[in-house]
Design an enzyme around this catalytic site. Structure first.
Site, PDB file in Angstrom:
ATOM      1  N   SER A  86      25.003 101.119  29.250  1.00 27.73           N
ATOM      2  CA  SER A  86      25.998 100.116  29.628  1.00 27.73           C
ATOM      3  C   SER A  86      25.949  99.753  31.101  1.00 27.73           C
ATOM      4  O   SER A  86      26.717  98.910  31.558  1.00 27.73           O
ATOM      5  CB  SER A  86      27.399 100.629  29.282  1.00 27.73           C
ATOM      6  OG  SER A  86      27.737 101.714  30.108  1.00 27.73           O
ATOM      7  N   THR A 206      30.685 100.226  31.048  1.00 30.04           N
ATOM      8  CA  THR A 206      30.719  99.936  32.487  1.00 30.04           C
ATOM      9  C   THR A 206      31.090 101.235  33.162  1.00 30.04           C
ATOM     10  O   THR A 206      31.577 102.154  32.508  1.00 30.04           O
ATOM     11  CB  THR A 206      31.827  98.876  32.769  1.00 30.04           C
ATOM     12  OG1 THR A 206      31.436  97.636  32.208  1.00 30.04           O
ATOM     13  CG2 THR A 206      32.115  98.672  34.245  1.00 30.04           C
ATOM     14  N   THR A 224      28.021  97.356  36.165  1.00 29.58           N
ATOM     15  CA  THR A 224      27.790  97.236  34.726  1.00 29.58           C
ATOM     16  C   THR A 224      26.559  96.397  34.410  1.00 29.58           C
ATOM     17  O   THR A 224      26.132  95.576  35.234  1.00 29.58           O
ATOM     18  CB  THR A 224      29.013  96.563  34.056  1.00 29.58           C
ATOM     19  OG1 THR A 224      28.880  96.615  32.646  1.00 29.58           O
ATOM     20  CG2 THR A 224      29.160  95.112  34.478  1.00 29.58           C
ATOM     21  N   ARG A 234      26.268  84.609  31.527  1.00 31.74           N
ATOM     22  CA  ARG A 234      27.657  85.098  31.383  1.00 31.74           C
ATOM     23  C   ARG A 234      27.940  86.175  32.446  1.00 31.74           C
ATOM     24  O   ARG A 234      27.147  87.086  32.665  1.00 31.74           O
ATOM     25  CB  ARG A 234      27.850  85.685  29.982  1.00 31.74           C
ATOM     26  CG  ARG A 234      29.270  86.226  29.723  1.00 31.74           C
ATOM     27  CD  ARG A 234      29.360  87.725  29.921  1.00 31.74           C
ATOM     28  NE  ARG A 234      30.644  88.271  29.487  1.00 31.74           N
ATOM     29  CZ  ARG A 234      31.031  89.522  29.714  1.00 31.74           C
ATOM     30  NH1 ARG A 234      30.255  90.354  30.367  1.00 31.74           N
ATOM     31  NH2 ARG A 234      32.199  89.949  29.304  1.00 31.74           N
ATOM     32  N   VAL A 235      29.079  86.051  33.104  1.00 32.91           N
ATOM     33  CA  VAL A 235      29.521  87.056  34.067  1.00 32.91           C
ATOM     34  C   VAL A 235      30.835  87.628  33.559  1.00 32.91           C
ATOM     35  O   VAL A 235      31.710  86.882  33.109  1.00 32.91           O
ATOM     36  CB  VAL A 235      29.700  86.419  35.471  1.00 32.91           C
ATOM     37  CG1 VAL A 235      30.380  87.381  36.421  1.00 32.91           C
ATOM     38  CG2 VAL A 235      28.341  85.991  36.029  1.00 32.91           C
ATOM     39  N   ASP A 237      34.069  90.759  33.991  1.00 29.83           N
ATOM     40  CA  ASP A 237      35.137  91.027  34.955  1.00 29.83           C
ATOM     41  C   ASP A 237      34.679  91.891  36.132  1.00 29.83           C
ATOM     42  O   ASP A 237      35.274  91.847  37.204  1.00 29.83           O
ATOM     43  CB  ASP A 237      36.305  91.728  34.261  1.00 29.83           C
ATOM     44  CG  ASP A 237      35.859  93.045  33.615  1.00 29.83           C
ATOM     45  OD1 ASP A 237      34.773  93.068  32.985  1.00 29.83           O
ATOM     46  OD2 ASP A 237      36.588  94.044  33.729  1.00 29.83           O
ATOM     47  N   THR A 257      37.233  98.802  32.363  1.00 23.47           N
ATOM     48  CA  THR A 257      36.055  98.705  31.501  1.00 23.47           C
ATOM     49  C   THR A 257      36.545  98.124  30.173  1.00 23.47           C
ATOM     50  O   THR A 257      37.731  98.163  29.870  1.00 23.47           O
ATOM     51  CB  THR A 257      35.400 100.072  31.247  1.00 23.47           C
ATOM     52  OG1 THR A 257      36.338 100.928  30.597  1.00 23.47           O
ATOM     53  CG2 THR A 257      34.930 100.729  32.534  1.00 23.47           C
ATOM     54  N   GLY A 258      35.607  97.617  29.403  1.00 24.77           N
ATOM     55  CA  GLY A 258      35.992  97.021  28.120  1.00 24.77           C
ATOM     56  C   GLY A 258      35.845  95.514  28.172  1.00 24.77           C
ATOM     57  O   GLY A 258      35.102  94.988  29.008  1.00 24.77           O
TER      58      GLY A 258
HETATM   59  N1  ASP Z   1      33.812  94.837  31.317  1.00 24.89           N
HETATM   60  C1  ASP Z   1      32.406  94.610  31.229  1.00 24.89           C
HETATM   61  C2  ASP Z   1      32.133  93.168  30.955  1.00 24.89           C
HETATM   62  O1  ASP Z   1      32.901  92.550  30.250  1.00 24.89           O
HETATM   63  C3  ASP Z   1      31.717  95.357  30.175  1.00 24.89           C
HETATM   64  C4  ASP Z   1      32.355  96.550  29.667  1.00 24.89           C
HETATM   65  O2  ASP Z   1      33.042  97.277  30.351  1.00 24.89           O
HETATM   66  O3  ASP Z   1      32.133  96.846  28.539  1.00 24.89           O
HETATM   67  O4  ASP Z   1      31.118  92.698  31.401  1.00 24.89           O
END
Ligand code: ASP
Length: 359
Positions: A86, A206, A224, A234-235, A237, A257-258
């Site tokens: 990740s 992340t 991440t 795509r970017v 958060d 994260t998420g």
């Molecule tokens: N938050 C990160 C994103 O959306 C990825 C993740 O934490 O899973 O790029």
């Protein structure tokens, strides 16, 4: 005593008092007045995958290292770990099979930040984010410009796609549609590579780390490879200050994260730090923002039903890692069954259950 200097209090009229009150900025309501607790000493908080790095960096924070140095040391470990799919090396690639990274850091004491987004072939984007903060007048550099900037500062060109992450991507590519000319992989491919294609809302991962020194300096970083199989360009958060991370030495630090889109749409890390500024504890602030995200998703699901499960809960996961300026920490999550990491002088680096909004 010179009586002319000592105006008796009783001589102020009610009008005088009201006039003075009107000139003074309104204080926060008493129920949200920040509690004055003693600072706990150096503290770190971060995502579950921060544990190994925290074990290395926390003793240095205890010995007086700067919080930003310590936080970046934590995430560097995972950026270079090919087994964490990740982040950084070995991250699951985008739709085109390219590993594309986002990272940011923030110094809550100087109130400065730096970030890179959609950067390729650089092993430590968190360090490049720091260079953006310290060596430019900008907050965010993206794409080819970020790569060139990193190379200019001596970062090597590195192939970040490992065989394992390439196999996962290839399997996704070959199985995503029965309307193209790619045939599904042979049945033994799973056994050979252990490659499991994550489902749509499991394509996250992340690393975040926030660090607070004994002297009250605070800093954080998030890095991440973003959403697996994301649309090129795509970017998420993670490099967005206020979404994937935020800190302010007046209030504390938070990172996420998420599902990045939910952190962006809620401005989640900023919102948490602002709630702590008003006196909420890290846990209360984190849960409040998760509840806000649920309400936002309820509205968004009218046009994007896949965001909501049939039981009325969001279909995705999102976590926040939080520390206030007294060193109280919390990790909160939309759904249960996950952990985060924290370190303080009493207990050192350890894994703790996240507080879940929904079990
Ligand atoms: N938050 C990160 C994103 O959306 C990825 C993740 O934490 O899973 O790029």
């Amino acid at each position: 005593m010179n009586t002319s200097d000592a105006e008796p209090r009783s001589s102020l009229s009610r009008r005088d008092l009201l006039g003075v009150a009107a000139a003074v900025p309104l204080a926060a309501p008493a129920i949200h007045a920040p509690k004055r607790r003693r600072r706990k000493g150096p503290v770190m908080v971060g995502s579950r995958n921060a544990l190994a790095g925290m074990k290395l960096a926390y003793p240095k924070l205890l010995a007086g290292a700067a919080p930003l140095d310590a936080a970046i040391e934590v995430v560097r470990e995972v950026e270079a770990d090919p087994n964490d799919s990740s982040v950084g090396l070995g991250g699951i690639p985008n739709e085109d099979g390219k590993v594309v990274l986002d990272a940011a850091c923030m110094d809550g004491t100087t109130h400065n930040s730096g970030a890179v987004a959609a950067i390729e072939n650089i092993l430590h984007p968190s360090e490049v984010a720091r260079l953006v903060m310290e060596r430019t007048d900008h907050c965010l550099i993206v794409g080819r410009g970020a790569y060139d900037f990193a190379r200019m500062h001596g970062h090597e060109h590195v192939e970040l796609l490992t065989d394992a992450s390439r196999e996962i991507w290839l399997k996704w590519k070959e199985t995503m549609s029965d309307r193209d000319d790619r045939l599904p992989p042979p049945v033994d491919a799973d056994e050979k590579h252990g490659s499991v294609v994550p489902s749509r809302f499991e394509r996250h991962g992340t690393i975040h780390c926030s660090a607070l020194s004994a002297a009250g300096e605070v800093a954080c970083t998030t890095t991440t490879s973003g959403l697996a199989f994301k649309i090129p360009g795509r970017v998420g958060d993670s490099p967005i200050v206020g979404a994937g991370l935020y800190c302010d030495a007046e209030a504390g630090s938070a990172g996420s994260t998420g599902r990045g889109e939910a952190a962006i749409l809620s401005n989640g890390s900023f919102a948490i730090v602002e709630l702590m500024r008003q006196g909420r504890s890290p846990e209360e602030a984190g849960l409040e923002v998760l509840r806000r995200i649920v309400r936002q998703v309820e509205r968004a699901s009218k046009w994007q039903p896949a965001l909501m499960r049939s039981d009325g809960r969001p279909a995705f996961g999102i976590q926040f890692y939080i520390v206030d300026m007294q060193g109280a920490t919390a990790g909160v999550t939309m759904h249960g069954g996950r952990t985060y990491c924290a370190a303080d002088p009493d207990d050192g680096p350890r894994e703790i259950d996240l507080v879940a909004l929904f079990d």
